[in-house]
Design an enzyme around this catalytic site. Structure first.
Site, PDB file in Angstrom:
ATOM      1  N   TRP A 144       1.025  -1.561   0.166  1.00 44.79           N
ATOM      2  CA  TRP A 144      -0.022   0.137  -0.206  1.00 44.79           C
ATOM      3  C   TRP A 144       0.720   1.358  -0.322  1.00 44.79           C
ATOM      4  O   TRP A 144       0.463   2.382  -0.404  1.00 44.79           O
ATOM      5  CB  TRP A 144      -0.906   0.140   1.370  1.00 44.79           C
ATOM      6  CG  TRP A 144      -0.399   0.135   2.679  1.00 44.79           C
ATOM      7  CD1 TRP A 144       0.007  -1.157   3.525  1.00 44.79           C
ATOM      8  CD2 TRP A 144       0.107   0.902   2.855  1.00 44.79           C
ATOM      9  NE1 TRP A 144       0.788  -1.308   4.477  1.00 44.79           N
ATOM     10  CE2 TRP A 144       0.945  -0.377   4.625  1.00 44.79           C
ATOM     11  CE3 TRP A 144       1.142   1.655   3.585  1.00 44.79           C
ATOM     12  CZ2 TRP A 144       2.136   0.684   5.161  1.00 44.79           C
ATOM     13  CZ3 TRP A 144       2.152   2.873   4.405  1.00 44.79           C
ATOM     14  CH2 TRP A 144       1.803   1.983   5.143  1.00 44.79           C
ATOM     15  N   ASN A 145       2.224   1.460   0.552  1.00 55.09           N
ATOM     16  CA  ASN A 145       2.785   2.157   0.531  1.00 55.09           C
ATOM     17  C   ASN A 145       3.488   3.062  -0.819  1.00 55.09           C
ATOM     18  O   ASN A 145       3.676   4.262  -0.873  1.00 55.09           O
ATOM     19  CB  ASN A 145       4.242   2.630   1.846  1.00 55.09           C
ATOM     20  CG  ASN A 145       5.081   1.508   0.736  1.00 55.09           C
ATOM     21  OD1 ASN A 145       4.796   0.585   0.236  1.00 55.09           O
ATOM     22  ND2 ASN A 145       6.412   1.169   1.158  1.00 55.09           N
ATOM     23  N   LYS A 168      -1.886  -8.893  -7.386  1.00 53.30           N
ATOM     24  CA  LYS A 168      -2.912  -8.602  -6.411  1.00 53.30           C
ATOM     25  C   LYS A 168      -2.067  -7.508  -5.839  1.00 53.30           C
ATOM     26  O   LYS A 168      -1.570  -7.133  -4.853  1.00 53.30           O
ATOM     27  CB  LYS A 168      -2.602  -9.176  -4.814  1.00 53.30           C
ATOM     28  CG  LYS A 168      -3.737  -9.729  -4.404  1.00 53.30           C
ATOM     29  CD  LYS A 168      -4.312 -10.420  -2.705  1.00 53.30           C
ATOM     30  CE  LYS A 168      -2.216  -9.591  -1.725  1.00 53.30           C
ATOM     31  NZ  LYS A 168      -3.091  -8.459  -1.850  1.00 53.30           N
ATOM     32  N   PRO A 169      -3.334  -6.349  -5.751  1.00 55.34           N
ATOM     33  CA  PRO A 169      -3.003  -5.248  -4.761  1.00 55.34           C
ATOM     34  C   PRO A 169      -3.077  -5.037  -3.293  1.00 55.34           C
ATOM     35  O   PRO A 169      -3.237  -5.685  -3.085  1.00 55.34           O
ATOM     36  CB  PRO A 169      -3.233  -3.801  -5.247  1.00 55.34           C
ATOM     37  CG  PRO A 169      -4.832  -4.463  -6.296  1.00 55.34           C
ATOM     38  CD  PRO A 169      -4.822  -5.912  -6.561  1.00 55.34           C
ATOM     39  N   SER A 223       6.158  -6.889   4.189  1.00 59.03           N
ATOM     40  CA  SER A 223       6.791  -7.181   5.386  1.00 59.03           C
ATOM     41  C   SER A 223       7.822  -8.650   5.259  1.00 59.03           C
ATOM     42  O   SER A 223       7.557  -9.609   4.620  1.00 59.03           O
ATOM     43  CB  SER A 223       6.189  -7.087   6.808  1.00 59.03           C
ATOM     44  OG  SER A 223       5.335  -8.736   5.865  1.00 59.03           O
ATOM     45  N   LEU A 245      11.734  -6.929   0.835  1.00 58.39           N
ATOM     46  CA  LEU A 245      11.258  -6.314   2.496  1.00 58.39           C
ATOM     47  C   LEU A 245      11.258  -5.380   3.357  1.00 58.39           C
ATOM     48  O   LEU A 245      11.434  -4.294   2.987  1.00 58.39           O
ATOM     49  CB  LEU A 245      11.654  -8.570   3.093  1.00 58.39           C
ATOM     50  CG  LEU A 245      11.263  -9.784   2.145  1.00 58.39           C
ATOM     51  CD1 LEU A 245      11.328 -10.767   2.214  1.00 58.39           C
ATOM     52  CD2 LEU A 245       9.975  -9.270   1.554  1.00 58.39           C
ATOM     53  N   CYS A 278      10.290   1.545   3.227  1.00 56.76           N
ATOM     54  CA  CYS A 278      10.745   0.252   3.664  1.00 56.76           C
ATOM     55  C   CYS A 278      12.499   1.240   3.381  1.00 56.76           C
ATOM     56  O   CYS A 278      13.608   0.684   3.994  1.00 56.76           O
ATOM     57  CB  CYS A 278      10.940  -0.679   2.240  1.00 56.76           C
ATOM     58  SG  CYS A 278       9.177  -0.894   1.982  1.00 56.76           S
ATOM     59  N   GLU A 455      14.930  -5.144  -8.080  1.00 56.78           N
ATOM     60  CA  GLU A 455      14.184  -5.467  -9.047  1.00 56.78           C
ATOM     61  C   GLU A 455      14.555  -3.942  -9.800  1.00 56.78           C
ATOM     62  O   GLU A 455      15.281  -2.999  -8.907  1.00 56.78           O
ATOM     63  CB  GLU A 455      12.899  -4.778  -8.505  1.00 56.78           C
ATOM     64  CG  GLU A 455      12.056  -5.149  -7.788  1.00 56.78           C
ATOM     65  CD  GLU A 455      10.573  -5.536  -6.545  1.00 56.78           C
ATOM     66  OE1 GLU A 455      10.746  -4.266  -6.326  1.00 56.78           O
ATOM     67  OE2 GLU A 455       9.825  -6.205  -7.507  1.00 56.78           O
TER      68      GLU A 455
HETATM   69  C1  SIN Z   1       9.337   1.198  -1.015  1.00 58.60           C
HETATM   70  O1  SIN Z   1       9.432   1.452   0.125  1.00 58.60           O
HETATM   71  O2  SIN Z   1       9.597  -0.353  -0.825  1.00 58.60           O
HETATM   72  C2  SIN Z   1      10.149   1.649  -1.897  1.00 58.60           C
HETATM   73  C3  SIN Z   1      10.529   2.766  -2.058  1.00 58.60           C
HETATM   74  C4  SIN Z   1      11.697   3.359  -3.649  1.00 58.60           C
HETATM   75  O3  SIN Z   1      11.383   2.736  -4.829  1.00 58.60           O
HETATM   76  O4  SIN Z   1      12.212   3.800  -2.719  1.00 58.60           O
END
Ligand code: SIN
Length: 474
Positions: A144-145, A168-169, A223, A245, A278, A455
């Site tokens: 969701w972030n 799946k969002p 997570s 993660l 993250c 990624e």
């Molecule tokens: C994330 O918080 O997982 C992505 C942050 C980003 O792509 O800079």
């Protein structure tokens, strides 16, 4: 939901509510899909696979470029939907739409460069050929972030490689994914190539994708706890996994840093998306010689941050996603204060007329220590603990003393130190005098329990390709 090129309700008519985290207002009811809908989507993706994999790479690239361009044309509408369902300030949502589109453009280019190899054989009557082929049907599970960028960071390479997908969002933010689905449809994506299942319960979705042998790849952002469960579940079908993660990012300010640059960097890294990324700075280590000046200037800047509904102009800090997130922030701050940290600003929930969400006042904690909860766990909120340190060796040891290894940052003007520290940090992403290193062109992913695979960047497409060796006897 988008299944096999058509918009569908759940078979049993079930829906769930999507609400605005700033106001609590109901935004939409979306279909609550389950195992049956997931299975139908997998069937569609499997049927669509041979033709999509055989579609010439330039045609796949053109489609990705068309969607990227449409995202930028619709930037304002897509950003507004994102702010409504996710809460981030509108300026950040606009930035995320551009960031998300850049993954489609970057991987459009990569689609055209899926080169194979020929290797000299050890005998005259043989030829060795190495082919790179799509892995098959991929399941993409997004958080969701960053509701749009985390989807395109997976979708871009998957489609470029020739895979078909079932997405799946997160249940908090399905609208952004559905909007992207509409743009893919409009661009002429063949039925079944991208399927989107909305659901309030991730379990039937994941059980179904793991049980189906045709799903060969799972990519998940979320997570570490859930990531570990996916590793266990993937064993039975030996499925390929990409996992992005949790993190516990150190942000190190050396005595020789450019103070203003370090303050602005810490502000950008810590408070992006209200601290809910993250790669957010989680532990801010400041060397003693610069500590007092950094703390004063940083606190001044944090105190000036404007909190509120992300749709309001000039708001820089939106709500946390929910009350559970607020409870974690509260627990971390209380633990730090109980163990001797000093609140320089903030330290409490934020309340104002018309706001009914989980708002927390941007907080700076002085004299924090590595053993406090706020430094051991990912806070995922607008709280900046300042931890003093003395030497480079000490801070490298402290920075690496965690089971996570996603992102790390440091500020210095010493070129030798820049190399030493960049090489010494056990992290997948290192920002050296750079607080915002994320970009489509670079690999994103972590060491240790922060994940598996990368990624984005030149290797991002490899996550969706199998390597086939063909030995030819002449
Ligand atoms: C994330 O918080 O997982 C992505 C942050 C980003 O792509 O800079």
């Amino acid at each position: 939901m988008l299944i096999d090129g058509a918009w569908r309700a759940a078979r049993n008519g079930a829906t769930f509510a999507v609400t605005n985290p700033a106001t609590g207002e109901l935004l939409a009811e979306v279909p609550d899909g389950g195992a049956e809908e997931t299975q139908t989507a997998i069937d569609a993706a499997a049927r669509a696979l041979p033709a999509w994999a055989a579609t010439p790479a330039p045609a796949r690239a053109t489609l990705l470029r068309t969607v990227a361009a449409r995202m930028l044309e619709c930037q304002e509408r897509l950003a507004t939907i994102m702010t409504l369902e996710q809460g981030k300030p509108l300026a950040e949502a606009r930035g995320e739409i551009a960031y998300a589109a850049s993954f489609l453009s970057w991987f459009a280019g990569e689609a055209e460069r899926i080169y194979g190899q020929t290797v000299p054989a050890s005998v005259a009557h043989k030829r060795i050929l190495i082919l790179r082929q799509p892995v098959g049907v991929a399941a993409l599970i997004t958080p969701w972030n960053f509701p749009t960028a985390m989807l395109t960071r997976k979708l871009g390479p998957a489609l470029a490689a020739g895979c078909t997908v079932v997405c799946k969002p997160a249940e908090q933010t399905p609208l952004s994914a559905l909007e992207l689905g509409a743009l893919l449809q409009e661009a002429g994506l063949p039925p079944g190539v991208v399927n989107i299942i909305t659901t309030s319960d991730p379990v039937p979705f994941s059980t179904t994708i793991f049980a189906d042998d045709r799903v060969r790849k799972i990519s998940f952002t979320g997570s570490t706890e859930v990531g570990k469960r996916l590793i266990e579940q993937s064993a039975a079908g030996v499925k390929r996994l990409s996992l992005e993660l949790g993190g516990n990012a150190p942000f190190i300010v050396f005595d020789d840093a450019d103070l203003e640059a370090a303050v602005e960097g810490a502000l950008a890294s810590k408070f992006r998306n209200t601290g809910q990324t993250c790669v957010c700075a989680n532990r801010i280590f400041v060397q003693r010689g610069i500590y007092a000046r950094f703390a004063e200037r940083f606190t001044e800047r944090v105190r000036a941050l404007r909190v509120g509904d992300g749709l309001q102009p000039d708001v820089q800090i939106g709500p946390l996603i929910d009350q559970q997130a607020l409870a974690k922030v509260r627990r971390h701050v209380a633990d730090a204060v109980e163990h001797g940290a000093q609140v320089l600003t903030g330290g409490a929930p934020y309340q104002a007329e018309g706001l009914r969400g989980a708002f927390w006042t941007p907080t700076v904690l002085a004299e924090a220590r590595p053993d406090m909860l706020v430094a051991r766990e990912e806070t995922f909120g607008p709280v900046a603990p300042l931890i003093p340190f003395d030497s480079e060796d000490e801070v490298l040891r402290l920075a690496n003393d965690t089971s996570y290894g996603l992102a790390a940052y440091f500020y210095t003007r010493d070129a030798s130190r820049l190399f030493r520290v960049a090489e010494g940090l056990e992290y997948g992403i290192v920002g050296a005098n750079d607080a915002l290193p994320s970009t489509a062109q670079a690999p994103f992913g972590g060491f240790k329990q922060s994940g598996l695979g990368r990624e984005g960047g030149p290797t991002g497409i490899d996550e969706y390709l199998e390597i086939k060796y063909v030995s030819i006897g002449l």
